[in-house]
Enzyme design. Structure first.
Site, short mmCIF file in Angstrom:
data_model
loop_
_atom_site.label_atom_id
_atom_site.label_comp_id
_atom_site.label_asym_id
_atom_site.label_seq_id
_atom_site.Cartn_x
_atom_site.Cartn_y
_atom_site.Cartn_z
CD GLN A 1 1.91 0.98 -1.36
OE1 GLN A 1 2.90 1.20 -0.68
NE2 GLN A 1 0.69 0.98 -0.85
CE LYS B 1 0.63 -3.20 4.61
NZ LYS B 1 1.29 -4.17 5.49
CB THR B 2 -0.21 -2.59 10.13
OG1 THR B 2 0.76 -2.39 9.11
CG2 THR B 2 0.39 -3.42 11.25
NE ARG C 1 5.44 5.59 0.61
CZ ARG C 1 4.55 4.72 1.05
NH1 ARG C 1 4.68 4.19 2.24
NH2 ARG C 1 3.50 4.38 0.31
CG ASP D 1 1.90 -7.63 5.73
OD1 ASP D 1 1.11 -6.97 5.02
OD2 ASP D 1 2.68 -7.11 6.55
CD GLU D 2 3.83 -4.81 2.45
OE1 GLU D 2 3.39 -4.62 1.29
OE2 GLU D 2 3.98 -3.89 3.26
#
Length: 758
Positions: free
Chosen positions: A259, A33-34, A614, A225-226
């Site tokens: 998420q 994503k980043t 994770r 973002d997010e």
């Protein structure tokens, strides 16, 4: 780095190069994503758009800083003029230059949390309102919620639902507090954190031509973002800036609905689920290749999230191969669970050559850390509590332990200073300074000074109330078990009610920690095993305080190689080679607060999804059949989320976690070799560990006085055993019992819970 596009897979490349019109990037865990977000900004700049025309909104300053650094590697130094930062920092920057248009000075003050609470407190006091009903934290959070939903004081009064809620909660005058708070902030030229968004929206809304058009023209490309973590107000601002006649709607939102786990902070999943309704021309790109986790972990995550009805469908897959199956630890008690986790951490470090820093233990609530901290210390495993404080260093825990310390030792000056005015009882710093000076002058203890120092009648009245209360505690100190005395102190001191009255998330967490401490004391009292170096285990308050001294005094040495302990919320965005998700029981994970609400259960499931994704290589899930809660043993069903994972991904021959025999074994594959488990410096095979195939509800302990040599008995932790001998008399009577699963144990019959079987 002109070849940056070659570093992307096909779908990532499309998401980066489609820069016109509305775009949504659904980014699964570990999908890059980043990289997509930063390369997209770099590509916009390389396409000829000036950097200052780009606005990138993040949720942390760290994320914004990393974004700029990555972009600079692609396009060179032409990044300084990008508007990249958190919602609050960017809007505060604009407000500095535009604030006078809404009646604020350009050098307005920003109130932090303490400033805000202090102002609310002074308003409550000036209005002579009941502090129990008008709790400062609750009122402050309610003001924050109103602003986040664009409800001004006048709008609050006309909202029948909100007013009815306040009336039911016995705070009918809250709307007056809100109005006065707003008035005083404006008068003081101050904004709180919520105002940085709320007032920014008002600035745009009330100045459509002079301000709104200016920033619409400035920010021709907006990236968020997010996006799944945005609230109503944040999205309202975004729409103001982007959605207008003649605009190309060059907005790109990046996130993952699976998420979305911050509803308690005001985030709404509907922003990402309904984004296409606001932008019919939307182009959506789904990043479904996971570069982090192995296939068993990824497929289990897919199966779990499939149960949610509100979602954007996607199918995450892994390129890292099948990997190891997910291990399941099932224990009779939470204490056993923490020991099993510590055991298995040692095994992983030896067998899989992992460092402590490769491992994380994730739990639903901070209060769960206590048993894991104690087990890791007992096993000499270095750890750190991430995003929080070690259990015995938490303020609410230290405060209550100070009460207990003073109960045992009235001369404990530090304990007295800590709690003399907690909860507030009108004994301020000035009085405390006088007490300390009087004690020094007369060579007496601070406790004696409290009782005899000459002082004004009002102050003496408050000191007497404290002194009389503590005298009762001191007199009772050795007249009951540690748990009995601690329970009495918790209630009579007002500490319990103090935390019960705070219904904010923070307040509830503190109450959970206090209850976890009480549960630890209960566990200490109920532990019936006699150690080799003791003939009789003490259950007094003094003995308990001594037993935890090492936990509070011997902190881990500073080291980068530590096991990470954290809540599942805090783990978002992080990754570890090995992850333990613990406490997977109904009413714990998922939380009891969500069980009657479909939306709540779906958010809990998303939280579980975040937790398991994770893990890079090793994932372990654990639950306990029973655990103390509020001083009583609570019996638990395994979490429904465990049933949602197909058994093909779990290690061990099980069809469902429900209906399992609730033994303390850990399922391991048939080819597993015994791993190390540290017990008094020796190692033992996992196969030697206890299996107790009984339901705690069916266990009926017999009177300790009826236990005799030769009897066959049942113990909840050690299983079936035979009484080899008894010695001692009365309360000091001890039985030596041979348990095939664990060997010989000496148990104090006064405390032991044994069921005679013959």
């Amino acid at each position: 780095m002109s070849d940056y596009l070659s570093q992307l897979n096909d779908i990532q490349r499309k998401a980066v190069t489609t820069i016109k019109g509305p775009v949504m990037v659904i980014a699964g865990p570990g999908s890059g994503k980043t990289r997509v977000l930063t390369f997209r900004i770099a590509h916009i700049i390389n396409s000829g758009v000036p950097a200052y025309k780009i606005l990138a909104l993040t949720f942390t300053n760290k994320a914004a800083k990393e974004m700029k650094e990555r972009i600079e590697k692609v396009v060179g130094s032409n990044t300084k003029s990008i508007w990249a930062g958190t919602f609050h920092s960017i809007f505060a920057r604009i407000l500095r230059s535009e604030a006078e248009k809404i009646g604020y000075p350009s050098d307005f003050t920003i109130y932090d949390t303490d400033d805000s609470k202090s102002l609310v407190s002074s308003i409550i006091k000036s209005m002579n309102l009941n502090k129990e009903h008008y709790n400062v934290n609750v009122c402050r959070n309610r003001i924050s919620s109103a602003k986040s939903n664009l409800i001004p004081p006048k709008g609050y009064v006309t909202n029948e639902t909100l007013m009815a809620e306040d009336k039911l909660a016995k705070r009918p005058y809250f709307h007056k507090i809100y109005a006065e708070y707003t008035k005083r902030c404006k008068r003081a030229g101050a904004m709180d954190f919520d105002d940085l968004l709320y007032q920014f929206y008002f600035l745009l809304h009330s100045n459509p031509e002079e301000v709104l058009e200016k920033y619409r023209d400035r920010f021709q490309y907006l990236l968020v973002d997010e996006f799944q973590d945005t609230n109503y107000l944040q999205y309202a601002i975004i729409r103001k800036l982007v959605n207008y006649k003649g605009s190309e709607n060059n907005i790109c939102v990046v996130g993952d609905d699976a998420q979305s786990i911050y509803a308690f902070r005001g985030a709404t999943i509907d922003n990402i689920l309904d984004f296409e309704k606001d932008y019919p021309a939307l182009q959506t790109f789904k990043l479904e290749e996971n570069y982090r986790s192995t296939s068993h972990i990824v497929q289990a995550a897919n199966q779990v999230i499939e149960y949610n009805s509100k979602q954007l469908k996607k199918k995450i897959w892994s390129h890292k191969g099948e990997g190891q199956k997910i291990k399941l630890i099932k224990a009779m008690t939470d204490g056993e669970e923490s020991k099993r986790v510590a055991d298995y951490i040692l095994e992983q470090k030896t067998r899989n050559h992992l460092y402590n820093k490769d491992i994380a233990i994730l739990y639903r609530t901070n209060s769960q850390s206590r048993t894991f901290e104690e087990s890791l210390r007992n096993y000499n495993i270095a750890y750190k509590v991430f995003g929080g404080t070690s259990f015995y260093q938490r303020k609410e825990v230290k405060d209550f332990l100070a009460y207990l310390r003073l109960t045992i030792n009235p001369k404990d000056e530090e304990a007295l200073k800590r709690i003399i005015n907690f909860p507030r009882r009108g004994i301020g710093k000035t009085t405390l300074d006088k007490l300390a000076a009087y004690a020094v002058e007369n060579d007496i203890s601070l406790w004696e000074s409290v009782q005899v120092m000459p002082i004004s009648s009002a102050a003496r009245k408050n000191l007497n109330k404290f002194s009389n209360m503590m005298s009762v505690f001191i007199e009772k100190a050795d007249k009951g078990t540690a748990y009995e005395i601690a329970s009495y102190v918790a209630k009579q001191s007002g500490v319990l009610n103090h935390y019960k009255s705070d219904t904010t998330i923070e307040g509830m967490n503190r109450l959970e920690n206090l209850n976890a401490l009480m549960d630890g004391i209960k566990d200490f009292v109920e532990n019936d095993e006699v150690l080799d170096d003791a003939t009789m285990p003490e259950k007094t308050l003094a003995a308990y305080l001594q037993s935890i001294a090492l936990y509070t005094d011997l902190d881990n040495e500073d080291s980068d190689d530590t096991v990470t302990l954290m809540t599942t919320h805090a783990a978002k965005g992080l990754e570890f080679k090995s992850v333990f998700v613990v406490g997977l029981e109904e009413d714990l994970f998922p939380s009891f607060m969500a069980k009657n609400d479909r939306n709540g259960i779906e958010e809990e499931r998303r939280l579980f999804y975040v937790a398991i994704t994770r893990a890079e290589e090793f994932l372990t899930l654990s639950f306990a059949k029973s655990r103390y809660q509020y001083g009583k043993m609570r019996y638990n069903d395994p979490s429904r989320f465990l049933d949602e994972i197909d058994k093909s991904h779990l290690e061990g021959d099980i069809s469902s976690t429900r209906g399992l025999d609730m033994g303390n074994e850990m399922f391991t594959s048939s080819h597993s070799t015994p791993g190390p488990s540290r017990v008094s410096g020796n190692f033992k095979s996992l196969k030697k560990q206890v299996v107790v195939n009984i339901d705690p509800k069916d266990f009926k302990p017999s009177p300790g006085s009826s236990i005799e040599t030769g009897q066959k008995v049942l113990h909840m932790r050690f299983g079936t055993g035979k009484v080899v001998s008894t010695d001692g008399k009365g309360d000091g009577r001890v039985a030596t019992i041979h348990f095939p699963a664990v060997g010989a144990k000496r148990l104090m019959l006064k405390f032991a819970k044994l069921q005679i079987l013959n």
